[in-house]
Design a protein around this motif. Structure first.
Motif, short mmCIF file in Angstrom:
data_model
loop_
_atom_site.label_atom_id
_atom_site.label_comp_id
_atom_site.label_asym_id
_atom_site.label_seq_id
_atom_site.Cartn_x
_atom_site.Cartn_y
_atom_site.Cartn_z
N ASN A 10 5.04 44.80 -0.75
CA ASN A 10 5.90 45.97 -0.57
C ASN A 10 6.44 45.98 0.85
O ASN A 10 5.68 46.16 1.81
CB ASN A 10 5.11 47.27 -0.83
N VAL A 11 7.74 45.74 0.99
CA VAL A 11 8.34 45.68 2.32
C VAL A 11 9.59 46.56 2.38
O VAL A 11 10.33 46.67 1.39
CB VAL A 11 8.71 44.24 2.73
N ASP A 12 9.81 47.18 3.52
CA ASP A 12 11.03 47.95 3.75
C ASP A 12 12.23 46.98 3.78
O ASP A 12 12.13 45.88 4.32
CB ASP A 12 10.97 48.70 5.08
N ASN A 13 13.34 47.42 3.23
CA ASN A 13 14.54 46.58 3.23
C ASN A 13 14.98 46.20 4.64
O ASN A 13 15.50 45.11 4.86
CB ASN A 13 15.68 47.28 2.50
N ASN A 14 14.78 47.12 5.59
CA ASN A 14 15.29 46.85 6.94
C ASN A 14 14.42 45.87 7.73
O ASN A 14 14.74 45.56 8.88
CB ASN A 14 15.47 48.16 7.72
N TYR A 25 -7.76 41.66 -5.26
CA TYR A 25 -6.32 41.76 -5.03
C TYR A 25 -5.97 41.52 -3.57
O TYR A 25 -6.80 41.66 -2.66
CB TYR A 25 -5.80 43.14 -5.47
N ILE A 26 -4.71 41.14 -3.37
CA ILE A 26 -4.13 40.99 -2.04
C ILE A 26 -2.90 41.88 -1.96
O ILE A 26 -2.10 41.92 -2.90
CB ILE A 26 -3.73 39.53 -1.77
N GLU A 27 -2.77 42.60 -0.88
CA GLU A 27 -1.61 43.47 -0.68
C GLU A 27 -0.92 43.09 0.63
O GLU A 27 -1.58 42.90 1.66
CB GLU A 27 -2.04 44.94 -0.64
N ILE A 28 0.39 42.98 0.57
CA ILE A 28 1.20 42.68 1.76
C ILE A 28 2.20 43.81 1.95
O ILE A 28 2.95 44.15 1.02
CB ILE A 28 1.93 41.34 1.62
N ILE A 29 2.21 44.39 3.14
CA ILE A 29 3.07 45.53 3.43
C ILE A 29 3.93 45.19 4.65
O ILE A 29 3.42 44.69 5.65
CB ILE A 29 2.25 46.80 3.71
N GLY A 30 5.22 45.46 4.57
CA GLY A 30 6.13 45.23 5.69
C GLY A 30 6.86 46.50 6.06
O GLY A 30 7.42 47.18 5.20
#
Length: 204
Positions: free
Chosen positions: A87-91, A122-127
């Protein structure tokens, strides 16, 4: 001259590998095996990015796309025992980052996190991108072992296990980020026993 020959040989071997993947993919289409076809496509994209991309910097979008291809392959292998989310912000997607510096930490989350959980995980990636500051967080719900505990766990294997080389890749990535960004780069590791480990990268 020797270096150039080795480089050429490496590229030639890569093209041969990709050619074989394409051959098997075409066969899967003929034999109507859509799952095999989609898996080979993921493998081909992962191999091409890993071995062909030589630029020192990539976008966060491209880096995470390669990571997602890798995680998708692992999902096919481990099925319901493995989950992931990105889950990453578009910007933040077009923010530049040194190529392949995040990947060892995703590998580590899988190898020293999920693989050490009997029931998977689970693995979660956040941007995120805010106030001209980019943040990438990689976390897992593994056993949350410290580096010292991992050393004890694998000490009988010495340097003959995947985790040893993943650790070298992680150390190299942090050194590269510090050299490039200096005091504009921050790195944090948080561990919680039986709840997992979190890596946080912050740069401007």
């Amino acid at each position: 001259m020797t270096y150039e020959l080795n480089e050429l040989k490496s590229v030639t071997n890569l093209y041969a590998l990709l050619d074989m993947i394409t051959l098997i993919s075409n066969l899967s289409i003929i034999e109507k095996s859509p799952n095999t076809e989609s898996t080979l496509y993921l493998l081909s994209e992962y191999v091409k990015y890993t071995h062909q991309v030589k630029e020192p910097f990539s976008t966060v979008k491209d880096e995470l796309k390669n990571i997602e291809n890798y995680l998708s392959l692992q999902k096919i292998k481990y099925k319901e025992k493995f989950l992931y989310s990105i889950n990453v912000d578009n910007n933040i997607t077009f923010k530049k980052i040194p190529t392949k510096v995040l990947f060892p930490f995703v590998e580590n989350a899988l190898y020293n996190g999920i693989f050490l959980n009997k029931n998977g995980g689970y693995i979660e990636i956040i941007g995120e991108f805010e106030n001209n500051e980019a943040t990438i967080t990689i976390c897992d719900n593994g056993p949350g072992l410290t580096d010292e505990e991992l050393f004890i766990h694998f000490e009988d294997y010495e340097d003959k296990h995947e985790g040893y080389y993943i650790k070298l890749g992680m150390d190299s990535s942090i050194k590269k980020l510090k050299n490039i960004y200096g005091d504009k780069f921050e790195f944090y590791v948080n561990m919680s026993k039986l709840k997992g480990r979190e890596y946080k990268f912050i740069w401007k």
